[in-house]
Scaffold this active site. Sequence first.
Site, PDB file in Angstrom:
ATOM      1  N   GLY A 162       4.854  -5.606  42.109  1.00  0.00           N
ATOM      2  CA  GLY A 162       3.661  -4.804  41.816  1.00  0.00           C
ATOM      3  C   GLY A 162       2.413  -5.519  42.308  1.00  0.00           C
ATOM      4  CG  LEU A 163      -1.007  -3.040  43.318  1.00  0.00           C
ATOM      5  CD1 LEU A 163      -2.025  -2.010  42.808  1.00  0.00           C
ATOM      6  CD2 LEU A 163      -1.251  -3.366  44.792  1.00  0.00           C
ATOM      7  CB  SER A 164      -2.827  -9.248  42.639  1.00  0.00           C
ATOM      8  OG  SER A 164      -3.455 -10.286  41.936  1.00  0.00           O
ATOM      9  CB  SER A 175       0.635  -4.739  38.400  1.00  0.00           C
ATOM     10  OG  SER A 175       1.565  -5.714  38.823  1.00  0.00           O
ATOM     11  CE  LYS A 222       3.327  -9.615  40.929  1.00  0.00           C
ATOM     12  NZ  LYS A 222       1.928  -9.144  40.888  1.00  0.00           N
ATOM     13  CB  SER A 223       2.753 -13.583  35.473  1.00  0.00           C
ATOM     14  OG  SER A 223       2.654 -13.784  36.837  1.00  0.00           O
ATOM     15  CB  SER A 248       8.206  -8.574  46.540  1.00  0.00           C
ATOM     16  OG  SER A 248       8.174  -8.177  45.190  1.00  0.00           O
TER      17      SER A 248
HETATM   18  N1  LIG Z   1      -4.222 -12.394  50.084  1.00  0.00           N
HETATM   19  C1  LIG Z   1      -3.587 -12.359  48.918  1.00  0.00           C
HETATM   20  N2  LIG Z   1      -2.885 -11.256  48.571  1.00  0.00           N
HETATM   21  C2  LIG Z   1      -2.224 -11.225  47.399  1.00  0.00           C
HETATM   22  N3  LIG Z   1      -2.210 -12.256  46.497  1.00  0.00           N
HETATM   23  C3  LIG Z   1      -2.896 -13.381  46.807  1.00  0.00           C
HETATM   24  C4  LIG Z   1      -3.598 -13.468  48.014  1.00  0.00           C
HETATM   25  N4  LIG Z   1      -4.192 -14.706  48.062  1.00  0.00           N
HETATM   26  C5  LIG Z   1      -3.867 -15.337  46.932  1.00  0.00           C
HETATM   27  N5  LIG Z   1      -3.079 -14.557  46.166  1.00  0.00           N
HETATM   28  C6  LIG Z   1      -2.450 -15.034  44.916  1.00  0.00           C
HETATM   29  O1  LIG Z   1      -1.069 -15.200  45.237  1.00  0.00           O
HETATM   30  C7  LIG Z   1      -0.255 -14.480  44.354  1.00  0.00           C
HETATM   31  C8  LIG Z   1       0.759 -13.617  45.116  1.00  0.00           C
HETATM   32  O2  LIG Z   1       1.760 -14.398  45.644  1.00  0.00           O
HETATM   33  P1  LIG Z   1       3.183 -13.769  45.926  1.00  0.00           P
HETATM   34  O3  LIG Z   1       4.033 -14.894  46.388  1.00  0.00           O
HETATM   35  O4  LIG Z   1       3.625 -13.007  44.754  1.00  0.00           O
HETATM   36  O5  LIG Z   1       2.855 -12.750  47.133  1.00  0.00           O
HETATM   37  S1  LIG Z   1       3.867 -12.015  48.119  1.00  0.00           S
HETATM   38  O6  LIG Z   1       5.017 -11.550  47.335  1.00  0.00           O
HETATM   39  O7  LIG Z   1       4.302 -12.954  49.146  1.00  0.00           O
HETATM   40  O8  LIG Z   1       3.100 -10.904  48.705  1.00  0.00           O
HETATM   41  C9  LIG Z   1      -1.150 -13.559  43.564  1.00  0.00           C
HETATM   42  O9  LIG Z   1      -0.635 -13.663  42.249  1.00  0.00           O
HETATM   43  P2  LIG Z   1      -0.499 -12.408  41.260  1.00  0.00           P
HETATM   44  O10 LIG Z   1      -1.919 -12.047  40.931  1.00  0.00           O
HETATM   45  O11 LIG Z   1       0.231 -13.007  40.092  1.00  0.00           O
HETATM   46  O12 LIG Z   1       0.261 -11.314  41.914  1.00  0.00           O
HETATM   47  C10 LIG Z   1      -2.544 -14.112  43.733  1.00  0.00           C
HETATM   48  O13 LIG Z   1      -2.865 -14.941  42.635  1.00  0.00           O
HETATM   49  N1  LIG Z   2       1.458  -3.606  29.355  1.00  0.00           N
HETATM   50  C1  LIG Z   2       1.066  -4.724  29.960  1.00  0.00           C
HETATM   51  N2  LIG Z   2       1.969  -5.511  30.589  1.00  0.00           N
HETATM   52  C2  LIG Z   2       1.568  -6.632  31.237  1.00  0.00           C
HETATM   53  N3  LIG Z   2       0.274  -7.069  31.299  1.00  0.00           N
HETATM   54  C3  LIG Z   2      -0.658  -6.327  30.680  1.00  0.00           C
HETATM   55  C4  LIG Z   2      -0.309  -5.136  30.001  1.00  0.00           C
HETATM   56  N4  LIG Z   2      -1.432  -4.602  29.486  1.00  0.00           N
HETATM   57  C5  LIG Z   2      -2.439  -5.420  29.822  1.00  0.00           C
HETATM   58  N5  LIG Z   2      -1.982  -6.483  30.532  1.00  0.00           N
HETATM   59  C6  LIG Z   2      -2.842  -7.580  31.042  1.00  0.00           C
HETATM   60  O1  LIG Z   2      -2.887  -7.499  32.468  1.00  0.00           O
HETATM   61  C7  LIG Z   2      -3.013  -8.806  33.033  1.00  0.00           C
HETATM   62  C8  LIG Z   2      -1.883  -8.976  34.011  1.00  0.00           C
HETATM   63  O2  LIG Z   2      -1.969 -10.247  34.606  1.00  0.00           O
HETATM   64  P1  LIG Z   2      -0.697 -10.940  35.245  1.00  0.00           P
HETATM   65  O3  LIG Z   2       0.468 -10.870  34.314  1.00  0.00           O
HETATM   66  O4  LIG Z   2      -1.124 -12.287  35.729  1.00  0.00           O
HETATM   67  O5  LIG Z   2      -0.399  -9.956  36.466  1.00  0.00           O
HETATM   68  P2  LIG Z   2       0.345 -10.285  37.847  1.00  0.00           P
HETATM   69  O6  LIG Z   2       1.352 -11.377  37.585  1.00  0.00           O
HETATM   70  O7  LIG Z   2       0.983  -8.991  38.241  1.00  0.00           O
HETATM   71  O8  LIG Z   2      -0.735 -10.711  38.788  1.00  0.00           O
HETATM   72  C9  LIG Z   2      -2.953  -9.806  31.873  1.00  0.00           C
HETATM   73  O9  LIG Z   2      -4.255 -10.183  31.533  1.00  0.00           O
HETATM   74  C10 LIG Z   2      -2.300  -8.985  30.743  1.00  0.00           C
HETATM   75  O10 LIG Z   2      -2.715  -9.401  29.457  1.00  0.00           O
END
Ligand SMILES: Nc1ncnc2c1ncn2[C@@H]1O[C@H](COP(=O)(O)OS(=O)(=O)O)[C@@H](OP(=O)(O)O)[C@H]1O
Ligand SMILES: Nc1ncnc2c1ncn2[C@@H]1O[C@H](COP(=O)(O)OP(=O)(O)O)[C@@H](O)[C@H]1O
Length: 198
Positions: A33-35, A37, A39-40, A107
């Site tokens: 899913g999107l950053s 969203s 996932k973590s 991904s």
């Molecule tokens: N350009 C760009 N696009 C997307 N994300 C970025 C970018 N630069 C840094 N970040 C940080 O890196 C995390 C995503 O890494 P991933 O390994 O999950 O990305 S991917 O699956 O290879 O697309 C992502 O983490 P999440 O927010 O947890 O998704 C960001 O913190």
């Molecule tokens: N239903 C939910 N499931 C997961 N995260 C949620 C939800 N509702 C709100 N959130 C908030 O959304 C944010 C998601 O961040 P994070 O887990 O780091 O996302 P990602 O790993 O996709 O970048 C957190 O601050 C979390 O508390």
Amino acid sequence: MASSNVTWHESSLSKDVRRVQNGHHSFVIWFTGLSGSGKSTAANAVAAKLYKDGISNYVLDGDNIRHGLNKDLGFSEDDRKENIRRIGEVSKLFVDSGQVVLTAFISPFQADRDIVRDLLDEDEFIEVYVKCSLEECEKRDPKGLYQKARNGLIKDFTGIDSPYEEPKNPEFVLETDRFSIEECVDQLVNYLTERNFI
Ligand SMILES: Nc1ncnc2c1ncn2[C@@H]1O[C@H](COP(=O)(O)OS(=O)(=O)O)[C@@H](OP(=O)(O)O)[C@H]1O
Ligand SMILES: Nc1ncnc2c1ncn2[C@@H]1O[C@H](COP(=O)(O)OP(=O)(O)O)[C@@H](O)[C@H]1O
């Protein structure tokens, strides 16, 4: 360059034997899913619940893996592809070791997720689409990255100037902009229980 002169050495302890000792199936829960969203957050919350129930598991998280194993990779299409390929292989090792692995990577490409799916048996891969509108992800912006991307400080940012392909046929969808974290965990754990994964 491809390796030559290498021979596969069969392990004396099979995946099945390890599963029997652990007392549960081993498989991958692949969160995509999107950053921002969720996932973590979702992966860690589900992992905690599984751990409490005696299910051996480990979370692989994009941000963390990019500090070590994949620190040589950036965010070009090729690097994202290689990122996911490596994580797929690591996940397969975890499954072989008898554990449940939860992965939290954007991904963004269906083809790369399908490559991971094909590495595993049918009952070893659960693709979970962590669905959340871009608008809500930007509102959350837990790391301030969307703001930076909008200001041109980060390029190739997923959802802004780099694509995200929604899963075509995921095993499960978590709607994190509709349900609370607790509700999402319950929904996924119920799915795993009903399908006899756990
Ligand atoms: N350009 C760009 N696009 C997307 N994300 C970025 C970018 N630069 C840094 N970040 C940080 O890196 C995390 C995503 O890494 P991933 O390994 O999950 O990305 S991917 O699956 O290879 O697309 C992502 O983490 P999440 O927010 O947890 O998704 C960001 O913190
Ligand atoms: N239903 C939910 N499931 C997961 N995260 C949620 C939800 N509702 C709100 N959130 C908030 O959304 C944010 C998601 O961040 P994070 O887990 O780091 O996302 P990602 O790993 O996709 O970048 C957190 O601050 C979390 O508390």
